[in-house]
Design a protein around this motif. Structure first.
Motif, mmCIF file in Angstrom:
data_model
loop_
_atom_site.group_PDB
_atom_site.id
_atom_site.type_symbol
_atom_site.label_atom_id
_atom_site.label_comp_id
_atom_site.label_asym_id
_atom_site.label_seq_id
_atom_site.Cartn_x
_atom_site.Cartn_y
_atom_site.Cartn_z
ATOM 1 N N ALA A 380 0.838 -1.203 0.000
ATOM 2 C CA ALA A 380 0.000 0.000 0.000
ATOM 3 C C ALA A 380 0.871 1.250 0.000
ATOM 4 N N THR A 381 0.304 2.353 -0.463
ATOM 5 C CA THR A 381 0.942 3.661 -0.276
ATOM 6 C C THR A 381 0.020 4.484 0.610
ATOM 7 N N LEU A 382 0.568 4.935 1.737
ATOM 8 C CA LEU A 382 -0.206 5.782 2.645
ATOM 9 C C LEU A 382 0.152 7.229 2.313
ATOM 10 N N VAL A 383 -0.864 8.061 2.192
ATOM 11 C CA VAL A 383 -0.642 9.431 1.730
ATOM 12 C C VAL A 383 -1.065 10.437 2.794
ATOM 13 N N TYR A 384 -0.219 11.445 3.006
ATOM 14 C CA TYR A 384 -0.552 12.523 3.940
ATOM 15 C C TYR A 384 -0.208 13.854 3.277
ATOM 16 N N SER A 385 -0.659 14.944 3.864
ATOM 17 C CA SER A 385 -0.358 16.236 3.243
ATOM 18 C C SER A 385 0.131 17.228 4.286
ATOM 19 N N PHE A 386 0.826 18.257 3.817
ATOM 20 C CA PHE A 386 1.299 19.315 4.719
ATOM 21 C C PHE A 386 1.456 20.601 3.925
ATOM 22 N N ASP A 387 1.547 21.705 4.643
ATOM 23 C CA ASP A 387 1.671 22.997 3.986
ATOM 24 C C ASP A 387 3.144 23.238 3.641
ATOM 25 N N GLN A 388 3.362 23.605 2.383
ATOM 26 C CA GLN A 388 4.722 23.842 1.887
ATOM 27 C C GLN A 388 5.509 24.828 2.748
ATOM 28 N N ASN A 389 4.790 25.801 3.338
ATOM 29 C CA ASN A 389 5.483 26.831 4.121
ATOM 30 C C ASN A 389 5.535 26.534 5.619
ATOM 31 N N ALA A 390 5.047 25.386 6.003
ATOM 32 C CA ALA A 390 5.051 25.055 7.441
ATOM 33 C C ALA A 390 6.486 24.839 7.904
ATOM 34 N N PRO A 391 6.765 25.080 9.202
ATOM 35 C CA PRO A 391 8.120 24.831 9.699
ATOM 36 C C PRO A 391 8.502 23.360 9.544
ATOM 37 N N GLU A 392 9.816 23.119 9.487
ATOM 38 C CA GLU A 392 10.327 21.754 9.301
ATOM 39 C C GLU A 392 9.716 20.769 10.276
ATOM 40 N N SER A 393 9.586 21.248 11.542
ATOM 41 C CA SER A 393 9.118 20.332 12.588
ATOM 42 C C SER A 393 7.720 19.797 12.267
ATOM 43 N N VAL A 394 6.921 20.585 11.565
ATOM 44 C CA VAL A 394 5.549 20.147 11.261
ATOM 45 C C VAL A 394 5.584 18.949 10.316
ATOM 46 N N LEU A 395 6.437 19.036 9.293
ATOM 47 C CA LEU A 395 6.527 17.915 8.361
ATOM 48 C C LEU A 395 7.070 16.675 9.065
ATOM 49 N N LEU A 396 8.122 16.876 9.856
ATOM 50 C CA LEU A 396 8.717 15.713 10.542
ATOM 51 C C LEU A 396 7.702 15.051 11.468
ATOM 52 N N GLU A 397 6.933 15.904 12.143
ATOM 53 C CA GLU A 397 5.905 15.367 13.059
ATOM 54 C C GLU A 397 4.793 14.659 12.289
ATOM 55 N N THR A 398 4.391 15.253 11.152
ATOM 56 C CA THR A 398 3.300 14.654 10.366
ATOM 57 C C THR A 398 3.727 13.283 9.866
ATOM 58 N N GLU A 399 4.966 13.217 9.347
ATOM 59 C CA GLU A 399 5.459 11.923 8.872
ATOM 60 C C GLU A 399 5.576 10.939 10.043
ATOM 61 N N GLY A 400 6.102 11.450 11.173
ATOM 62 C CA GLY A 400 6.270 10.598 12.354
ATOM 63 C C GLY A 400 4.948 9.982 12.788
ATOM 64 N N LYS A 401 3.891 10.791 12.768
ATOM 65 C CA LYS A 401 2.571 10.281 13.181
ATOM 66 C C LYS A 401 2.070 9.218 12.213
ATOM 67 N N ALA A 402 2.312 9.450 10.925
ATOM 68 C CA ALA A 402 1.868 8.469 9.918
ATOM 69 C C ALA A 402 2.607 7.150 10.129
ATOM 70 N N ILE A 403 3.914 7.246 10.382
ATOM 71 C CA ILE A 403 4.708 6.024 10.605
ATOM 72 C C ILE A 403 4.212 5.294 11.858
ATOM 73 N N GLU A 404 3.919 6.091 12.872
ATOM 74 C CA GLU A 404 3.401 5.506 14.127
ATOM 75 C C GLU A 404 2.095 4.743 13.862
ATOM 76 N N TRP A 405 1.236 5.369 13.056
ATOM 77 C CA TRP A 405 -0.048 4.721 12.742
ATOM 78 C C TRP A 405 0.200 3.400 12.007
ATOM 79 N N VAL A 406 1.103 3.451 11.025
ATOM 80 C CA VAL A 406 1.400 2.254 10.227
ATOM 81 C C VAL A 406 1.941 1.154 11.131
ATOM 82 N N GLU A 407 2.863 1.525 12.013
ATOM 83 C CA GLU A 407 3.488 0.482 12.839
ATOM 84 C C GLU A 407 2.506 -0.102 13.862
#
Ligand code: AMP
Ligand code: GLY
Length: 432
Positions: A380-407
């Protein structure tokens, strides 16, 4: 009540799921019947998965449909779709056999690029035997790239250091290609830089319109190491906003000049080199997993683009630019791209109902007595989105949460890369 539309999609991957998802969204409220060939275990919940192409086309011919759209995707169906296009007059969206050469013949596409003055890696020569490979490779600077002129399941390219390695590659491809072996290879300069996937919508008059730029991750493990895969993740839009206008104009002029017009997609694989963007390859389809982020990022109606492409009316730029970036994480089995272990891990229902992410399912998803299971490969491919101008931490956190959900919800032998957002951010810094 209006009669339903038939939409037939060829292929079995998460890309095909994403195509159905986007068309369904674009045609919200309309009555659609989906057919797939061959489709996959999950796509059976979206429509009928046919055993062969003919059966799908026979179903499409039913008088109950008001209109029919067939998306052929891969170059492999180009010949078949030409004959169906002539026979039926339906919209058969995909390359003609002639245009498909841009994908399956590296020699043809290289010569075509040269004729259109499209920047690409320098070609050192064409070899038609193992002896010619040896003789050309002895005269050129290593490392260099050897490309097989034919189809061999995405395994036709090698970057090599020595004439001996080039010959070993010849022998490996000969085995893989079997009776279809063409003996023809091209040898070219190795380029360095980051890669981008540019999808151009092409119309029947040779007009092209680019979609947002994508990127994918080809190697299996974090930090870009390990075996080559079909793709472990993607982002659309990719970081940076390179000026590709003159490249796109040369491609469009080339398609017109050489009569390679078709209604479909031209996938331009680009290396961003120090001398500017250079074309690595053409494919005549959307990429996977790029499509799983490209289609959500496409703010225009994909259905309308297809209709305009078929009518030769792709004359206006498509995009309202969006600040939303879509990231895709490919969830595979641990043995993916290595020795398959034939495992069958049950997958919980939360992947299919009520997941907090858009998830697109691939061909390695199996099903046994109503229970979905993970079978060796990309699931499967799990897809998430984020705002291009959001601070770095927002993207890292968004990805982290998605990975947490997957695991948390994952199957027993799950595998995914965990460094995609980090890589996105590194490239973003490089390009700004
Ligand atoms: P192709 O099938 O031609 O796209 O090649 C597959 C992959 O091989 C590309 O996505 C690149 O990662 C790599 N590749 C192809 N051509 C070159 C080149 N000239 N220099 C460096 N890498 C290349
Ligand atoms: N993502 C690479 C491909 O579809 O070929």
């Amino acid at each position: 009540m209006r009669s339903p539309k038939f939409i037939g999609i060829l292929g079995s991957g998460a890309r095909e799921h994403a195509i159905a998802w986007k068309l369904n969204k674009d045609l919200e409220g309309q009555d659609i019947e989906f057919g797939f060939y061959p489709g996959n275990a999950y796509l059976k919940t979206w429509g009928t998965c046919y055993q062969d192409f003919e059966s799908m086309m026979t179903a499409a011919a039913s008088p109950k449909f008001s209109d029919r759209l067939i998306l052929t995707g891969s170059e492999a169906y180009a010949g078949l779709s030409d004959s169906w296009r002539r026979k039926t007059g339906w919209i058969i969206w995909g390359p003609t056999l002639e245009a498909a050469q841009l994908e399956w013949s590296k020699d043809y596409s290289k010569q075509w690029m040269k004729a259109q003055h499209i920047p690409t890696a320098e070609c050192y020569g064409v070899a038609n035997s193992i002896e010619e490979i040896e003789s050309i490779s002895k005269k050129i600077k290593a490392p260099f790239v050897v490309k097989y002129d034919g189809l061999v399941g995405g395994k036709g390219v090698a970057i090599v250091e020595t004439p001996k390695a080039a010959q070993q590659f010849y022998i490996k491809v000969a085995k893989l290609a079997g009776d279809a072996f063409t003996k023809k290879f091209i040898l070219e300069e190795k380029l360095t830089g980051v890669e981008r996937s540019l999808f151009l919508f092409v119309d029947t008059k040779g007009n092209v319109q680019p979609g947002p730029l994508s990127m994918d991750f080809k190697l299996k493990y974090d930090n870009d190491i390990g075996p080559n895969t079909g793709g472990m993740g993607a982002f659309t839009p990719a970081p940076g906003d390179p000026d590709l206008a003159s490249l796109v104009a040369s491609i469009s002029a080339g398609l017109k000049k050489s009569g390679l017009m078709y209604s479909g997609v031209l996938y331009v694989g680009i290396m961003m080199t120090q001398q500017g963007p250079k074309v690595l390859e053409f494919n005549v389809r959307l990429g996977d997993p790029e499509a799983q982020t490209f289609l959500p990022a496409l703010t225009t109606s994909f259905y309308d683009v297809i209709i305009q492409s078929n009518a030769g009316e792709l004359t206006e730029p498509l995009l309202a630019k969006s600040r939303t970036v879509w990231g895709g994480i490919v969830c595979a089995t641990q043995d993916y791209a290595e020795t398959p272990t034939k495992q069958k891990d049950p997958i919980g229902s939360d992947w299919f109902e009520g997941a907090p992410y858009q998830i697109f399912f691939s061909g390695s998803l199996g099903e046994q007595s109503g229970q979905f299971e993970a079978r060796s490969g990309r699931i499967a491919t799990l897809v998430y989105s984020f705002d291009q101008n959001a601070p770095e931490s927002v993207l890292l956190e968004t990805e982290g949460k998605a990975i947490e959900w997957v695991e948390k919800h994952g199957w027993k032998h799950i595998y995914l890369r965990k460094d995609l957002a980090k890589n996105y951010l590194i490239q973003k810094k490089e390009f700004t």
